[in-house]
Scaffold this active site. Structure first.
Site, mmCIF file in Angstrom:
data_model
loop_
_atom_site.group_PDB
_atom_site.id
_atom_site.type_symbol
_atom_site.label_atom_id
_atom_site.label_comp_id
_atom_site.label_asym_id
_atom_site.label_seq_id
_atom_site.Cartn_x
_atom_site.Cartn_y
_atom_site.Cartn_z
ATOM 1 N N SER A 82 2.818 11.304 -3.423
ATOM 2 C CA SER A 82 1.947 10.806 -2.351
ATOM 3 C C SER A 82 2.679 10.479 -1.060
ATOM 4 O O SER A 82 2.054 10.416 0.001
ATOM 5 C CB SER A 82 1.185 9.570 -2.827
ATOM 6 O OG SER A 82 2.080 8.566 -3.275
ATOM 7 N N ASP A 97 -0.742 0.828 2.996
ATOM 8 C CA ASP A 97 -1.480 0.356 1.827
ATOM 9 C C ASP A 97 -0.465 -0.204 0.832
ATOM 10 O O ASP A 97 0.740 -0.222 1.129
ATOM 11 C CB ASP A 97 -2.381 1.458 1.240
ATOM 12 C CG ASP A 97 -1.618 2.575 0.538
ATOM 13 O OD1 ASP A 97 -0.408 2.437 0.295
ATOM 14 O OD2 ASP A 97 -2.241 3.601 0.216
ATOM 15 N N HIS A 118 2.296 2.694 0.102
ATOM 16 C CA HIS A 118 2.751 3.700 1.053
ATOM 17 C C HIS A 118 3.060 3.098 2.430
ATOM 18 O O HIS A 118 2.388 2.159 2.858
ATOM 19 C CB HIS A 118 1.697 4.797 1.203
ATOM 20 C CG HIS A 118 1.300 5.401 -0.098
ATOM 21 N ND1 HIS A 118 0.163 5.002 -0.791
ATOM 22 C CD2 HIS A 118 1.896 6.346 -0.852
ATOM 23 C CE1 HIS A 118 0.076 5.704 -1.915
ATOM 24 N NE2 HIS A 118 1.107 6.519 -1.980
#
Length: 365
Positions: A49, A339, A342
């Site tokens: 991610s 978040d 991340h």
């Protein structure tokens, strides 16, 4: 003694001005030569991610970022599937080497795949080195699957772009291949009962096997990122005692893997013909953002322990960045983390400075 408010504001605005896309193109490293040579015809990305540009948008999974407030500071303010408010480190690496931002492989039609020869991004949020990593949340692309997709790219698409096998071999040999993967294996499968050395050896063995396969397929230039300090991310520090402190047990386990990875690269360079590696110490960089008294990248103007989204994060499994989450107003002026898992575009940009300009975390093996 703290800085005057006016000076703080000035320094912050000065830093944010560097986020301008055109400014990145005007960077000039301290040394004349471009780090790792440059002049790459293409950029191929394998990862999770941290660098997924939207592949998970096309998979049946709960792990997606194709909705606001993700992408609020990306070009056009669009939520592309990147797990940030803006650009990722893969985007900034492409910009540094004067290449187009690499598209998500699953987001392209077969016709578009036939015409693109400047690189593909196969990264998939939630996945890792192990085949089962992340599958509890839905489908994702494991390391093995991503390498298979690159092989598919060669067979079904790149061969139509080059007149001769020699031209294709030259293209692959001079292209840049980046890997950013492994943290989800620790997030999903590392426990207090796991032997850290055995787990690291298992992951490293599987990872290096895939590097060997990429080499067999034609890759020669590798940009290898180590694993981030998961124990210092908001989803971890919200549960530690005292709150906000890093989970050192997890970080130590990851450090063991990172050390083994770093020491394996000179060996792989000798083993694999005409191969070179650039090692990126992402673990060191993100740890540095935590401590203003010990690292030049950090700033007491920034929140380094909590996410921008959700702003009221409590560390629970149900607390995540959603469409209607309460968020900070200007992520790139207030937060390191967008978040709980991340970084913000600002942190990603700061990484690119540390890697390419300062050259304190990226080193050619």
């Amino acid at each position: 003694m703290g800085l005057p408010c006016s000076l703080k504001s000035y320094l912050l605005l000065l830093l944010l001005s560097f986020l301008n896309f055109s400014t990145i193109y005007s960077w000039k490293p301290k040394k004349e030569e471009v780090l790792f040579g440059g002049n790459f015809p293409a950029f191929y990305v394998i990862g999770d991610s941290l660098v997924d540009p939207g592949n998970n948008n096309h998979l049946p999974t709960m792990i997606r970022a194709n909705y606001p407030p993700y992408g609020s500071d990306f070009e056009g303010g669009k939520a592309t599937g990147r797990f940030s408010n803006g650009k990722t480190i893969a985007d900034y690496i492409a910009i540094y080497y004067k290449l187009p931002l690499v598209p998500a492989y699953l987001g392209l039609s077969e016709d578009r795949k036939d015409t693109i020869s400047t690189g593909m991004n196969y990264a998939s949020a939630g996945c890792g080195i192990l085949r089962l990593t992340g599958k509890i949340a839905g489908k994702c692309l494991s390391l093995s699957k991503q390498v298979d997709m690159f092989e598919e790219t060669i067979e079904k698409h790149l061969k139509t772009n080059f007149k001769t096998p020699y031209e294709l071999r030259e293209h692959l040999a001079h292209s840049l291949f980046m890997t950013v993967i492994g943290v989800n294996d620790y997030a999903f499968f590392y426990t207090r009962l796991t032997d850290a050395n055995d787990f690291a050896d298992k992951l490293l063995h599987k990872f290096l096997k895939k590097i060997e396969k990429l080499h067999k397929l034609g890759a020669r230039k590798f940009f290898i990122n180590n694993i981030k300090p998961l124990g210092c991310y908001p989803n971890m520090v919200a549960k530690t005692v005292p709150r906000g402190s890093c989970n050192e047990r997890v970080n130590l386990a990851i450090s063991i893997y990172n050390d083994k990875l770093r020491r394996s690269l000179p060996v792989m360079k000798k083993k694999l013909h005409n191969t070179s590696f650039l090692y990126s110490d992402y673990f060191k960089f993100m740890l540095g953002l935590r401590g203003p008294s010990t690292n030049q990248y950090s700033s007491n103007l920034l929140n380094t322990t909590g996410p921008c989204c959700p702003l009221d994060y409590d560390g629970s499994l149900t607390s995540s960045c959603k469409r209607r989450s309460k968020t900070c107003k200007a992520p790139d002026s207030t937060h390191i983390f967008f978040d709980p898992r991340h970084p913000t575009q600002l942190a990603n940009f700061m990484y690119s400075i540390a890697c390419f300009d300062e050259r304190t975390i990226c080193h050619v093996v």
